[in-house]
Design an enzyme around this catalytic site. Sequence first.
Site, mmCIF file in Angstrom:
data_model
loop_
_atom_site.group_PDB
_atom_site.id
_atom_site.type_symbol
_atom_site.label_atom_id
_atom_site.label_comp_id
_atom_site.label_asym_id
_atom_site.label_seq_id
_atom_site.Cartn_x
_atom_site.Cartn_y
_atom_site.Cartn_z
ATOM 1 C CE LYS A 18 24.626 38.083 50.543
ATOM 2 N NZ LYS A 18 25.386 37.893 51.466
ATOM 3 C CG ASP A 143 26.462 34.364 49.094
ATOM 4 O OD1 ASP A 143 25.870 33.633 49.906
ATOM 5 O OD2 ASP A 143 27.168 35.331 49.426
HETATM 6 P P1 ATP Z 1 29.839 37.447 49.712
HETATM 7 O O1 ATP Z 1 28.713 38.249 50.289
HETATM 8 O O2 ATP Z 1 29.441 36.395 48.700
HETATM 9 O O3 ATP Z 1 30.870 36.969 50.706
HETATM 10 P P2 ATP Z 1 31.153 39.856 49.096
HETATM 11 O O4 ATP Z 1 30.153 40.866 48.697
HETATM 12 O O5 ATP Z 1 31.604 39.945 50.525
HETATM 13 O O6 ATP Z 1 30.617 38.440 48.771
HETATM 14 P P3 ATP Z 1 32.597 40.093 46.625
HETATM 15 O O7 ATP Z 1 32.212 41.477 46.177
HETATM 16 O O8 ATP Z 1 31.988 38.972 45.910
HETATM 17 O O9 ATP Z 1 32.410 39.946 48.198
HETATM 18 O O10 ATP Z 1 34.191 40.032 46.559
HETATM 19 C C1 ATP Z 1 34.907 39.078 47.301
HETATM 20 C C2 ATP Z 1 36.285 38.879 46.660
HETATM 21 O O11 ATP Z 1 36.110 38.280 45.380
HETATM 22 C C3 ATP Z 1 37.051 40.163 46.425
HETATM 23 O O12 ATP Z 1 38.285 40.016 47.041
HETATM 24 C C4 ATP Z 1 37.213 40.292 44.934
HETATM 25 O O13 ATP Z 1 38.490 40.714 44.558
HETATM 26 C C5 ATP Z 1 36.960 38.892 44.406
HETATM 27 N N1 ATP Z 1 36.229 38.863 43.124
HETATM 28 C C6 ATP Z 1 36.432 38.016 42.129
HETATM 29 N N2 ATP Z 1 35.595 38.249 41.116
HETATM 30 C C7 ATP Z 1 34.807 39.280 41.468
HETATM 31 C C8 ATP Z 1 33.743 39.974 40.826
HETATM 32 N N3 ATP Z 1 33.316 39.652 39.605
HETATM 33 N N4 ATP Z 1 33.157 40.967 41.503
HETATM 34 C C9 ATP Z 1 33.566 41.276 42.761
HETATM 35 N N5 ATP Z 1 34.576 40.669 43.393
HETATM 36 C C10 ATP Z 1 35.210 39.664 42.767
#
Ligand code: ATP
Length: 299
Positions: A18, A143
């Site tokens: 997203k 999200d």
């Molecule tokens: P958001 O935009 O929802 O805040 P994000 O893109 O900033 O998400 P994610 O890629 O979802 O962040 O990762 C956030 C944290 O979640 C990381 O520290 C990661 O280690 C952990 N995590 C747990 N499961 C997953 C997964 N399946 N994919 C990615 N990160 C994960």
Amino acid sequence: MRLEQSKLSSLMIPAHAKANLSLDVLGIRNDGYHDIRSVMVKLCLHDRVYLYPRASGITLACSTRNVPWDHRNLAHRAAVRLRRELGVEAGVHLFVEKHIPVAAGLAGGSADAAAVLWGLNRLWGAGLTVAQLQELGESIGSDVPFCIQGTCALVTGRGEQVEELAWAPAGWVVLARPGGLEVPAAQAYAELDRRAGGRAGDFTPGVMRALARGGLAELAAALGNGLEAPVMYRWPEVGQVKRALLEAGAVGACLSGSGPVVLGLVDGAEQGELVAGALARQPGMEAWVTRFLDRTGGG
Ligand code: ATP
């Protein structure tokens, strides 16, 4: 609970990234989260989540070591949560093929969790409605409700209220970030709290007007994210990425979610390749070309 399990031997669910075209942070809530107002969109960029049903036990493997392979993985957490909700013994092995950059502001973990809820609902024949899945998803990550069902939506509350919009953007985008930089969402919000009392941005009405009119230039001018200034203050290299995107020819650019990925709007695939190429050639920058997902699930 006894469920009529599906006869499928495995399932692959695409888990789409997203991005935020707008993000207004409206203030800190009593539960410590922030109320937001955001126009969220899905991108073609996606992870692939494979589900292999088993008699018992929940296990997970991933294509990368950058995310945890155990109960801390949001995909694993989603399976445990759904199994507990349904009160079933059934198990599953999950394989997450990661393509979405991690901790980037693209909701990769939430997308994987949503894919697991969606897929297991089918595999285990649970028959939960979208609204029930979204409610379950909310307890896993803010999200997740949008990731469960949404293409271009107005998202409010802490992310649990998802209202699909009549219009959706089409076309190409470049995603870019300082190489390997991860920004934990909690740190981005903490910076906003320190610098602006947990409140910033009024971009959503303009983005919605621009989407209704349909022009790329108007949308580019309306993009905005209340977390952008605090994130760029703490991680100035994110500001450099935004400037580099605009200098390379992006029509507009803004931070996605809590970053550090910056989303650049471009006028077509060719311009997208040129802009991404220009960024990727700069030391310490990463860039990807993708496009907005349309409501048929294609680009
Ligand atoms: P958001 O935009 O929802 O805040 P994000 O893109 O900033 O998400 P994610 O890629 O979802 O962040 O990762 C956030 C944290 O979640 C990381 O520290 C990661 O280690 C952990 N995590 C747990 N499961 C997953 C997964 N399946 N994919 C990615 N990160 C994960």
